[in-house]
Enzyme design. Structure first.
Site, PDB file in Angstrom:
ATOM      1  N   THR A  10       0.718  -1.191  -0.056  1.00 39.35           N
ATOM      2  CA  THR A  10      -0.097  -0.183  -0.476  1.00 39.35           C
ATOM      3  C   THR A  10       1.257   1.579   0.547  1.00 39.35           C
ATOM      4  O   THR A  10       2.059   1.555   0.125  1.00 39.35           O
ATOM      5  CB  THR A  10      -1.070  -0.041   1.187  1.00 39.35           C
ATOM      6  OG1 THR A  10      -0.294  -0.323   2.524  1.00 39.35           O
ATOM      7  CG2 THR A  10      -1.804  -1.105   0.625  1.00 39.35           C
ATOM      8  N   ASP A  11       0.118   2.392  -0.327  1.00 41.60           N
ATOM      9  CA  ASP A  11       1.008   3.576  -0.241  1.00 41.60           C
ATOM     10  C   ASP A  11       0.509   4.451   0.827  1.00 41.60           C
ATOM     11  O   ASP A  11      -0.042   3.742   1.787  1.00 41.60           O
ATOM     12  CB  ASP A  11       0.469   4.471  -1.654  1.00 41.60           C
ATOM     13  CG  ASP A  11      -0.767   4.785  -1.218  1.00 41.60           C
ATOM     14  OD1 ASP A  11      -1.615   4.455  -0.698  1.00 41.60           O
ATOM     15  OD2 ASP A  11      -1.332   5.229  -2.619  1.00 41.60           O
ATOM     16  N   CYS A  12       0.925   5.517   1.061  1.00 38.13           N
ATOM     17  CA  CYS A  12       0.314   6.013   2.293  1.00 38.13           C
ATOM     18  C   CYS A  12      -0.468   6.461   2.671  1.00 38.13           C
ATOM     19  O   CYS A  12      -1.601   6.833   4.264  1.00 38.13           O
ATOM     20  CB  CYS A  12       0.732   7.572   2.159  1.00 38.13           C
ATOM     21  SG  CYS A  12       0.419   9.025   0.946  1.00 38.13           S
ATOM     22  N   GLY A  13      -1.820   6.468   1.421  1.00 37.27           N
ATOM     23  CA  GLY A  13      -3.330   6.269   2.176  1.00 37.27           C
ATOM     24  C   GLY A  13      -3.495   4.943   2.582  1.00 37.27           C
ATOM     25  O   GLY A  13      -5.571   4.431   2.191  1.00 37.27           O
ATOM     26  N   MET A  15      -4.033   2.559   0.254  1.00 34.76           N
ATOM     27  CA  MET A  15      -4.595   1.876  -0.706  1.00 34.76           C
ATOM     28  C   MET A  15      -3.474   1.236  -1.523  1.00 34.76           C
ATOM     29  O   MET A  15      -2.276   1.619  -1.662  1.00 34.76           O
ATOM     30  CB  MET A  15      -4.694   3.760  -2.027  1.00 34.76           C
ATOM     31  CG  MET A  15      -6.112   3.585  -1.251  1.00 34.76           C
ATOM     32  SD  MET A  15      -7.579   3.024  -0.668  1.00 34.76           S
ATOM     33  CE  MET A  15      -8.366   2.904  -1.789  1.00 34.76           C
TER      34      MET A  15
END
Length: 121
Positions: A10-13, A15
């Protein structure tokens, strides 16, 4: 093939990072061989991605369970086209078509019959 989304995907959000959908598809293509007790490549023979058309429809997030479905669309002497779809709870969230070239000694080569049998199942 079922895949759980881990934090590293995932990324920082929270997602799934866009390029990881391609990684999930690669894992599913390899799994076709693993299920037959084979490796997806040897020292001298392997597939490489020549083209990819991808469509990101919806996002997956941390801890989701995804299912990657793989289908052989077209086979030629030294290349194939595969369609792969990723579902989350029966909803299509990603789809891609991959043109894969078969190389032997790093040169395009005829795909062996036993490889087609693995990919068609």
């Amino acid at each position: 093939m079922k895949i759980r989304v881990y934090y590293e995907d995932t990324d920082c959000g929270d997602m799934v990072y866009h390029s990881n959908y391609l990684n999930f598809c690669e894992r599913a293509r390899s799994e076709l061989f693993f299920q037959k007790g084979m490796l997806p490549h040897s020292k001298d023979e392997f597939f490489v991605v020549k083209e990819c058309k991808a469509n990101w429809i919806k996002s997956a997030k941390f801890a989701d369970i995804l299912e990657v479905k793989t289908k052989l669309l077209e086979k030629k002497l030294a290349s194939i086209i595969m369609k792969q779809e990723i579902y989350k709870e029966d909803e299509l969230i990603f789809e891609a078509e991959f043109k894969l070239a078969f190389l032997k000694y790093k040169k395009p080569s005829k795909i062996p019959t036993h490889i087609f049998k693995i990919l068609e199942n």
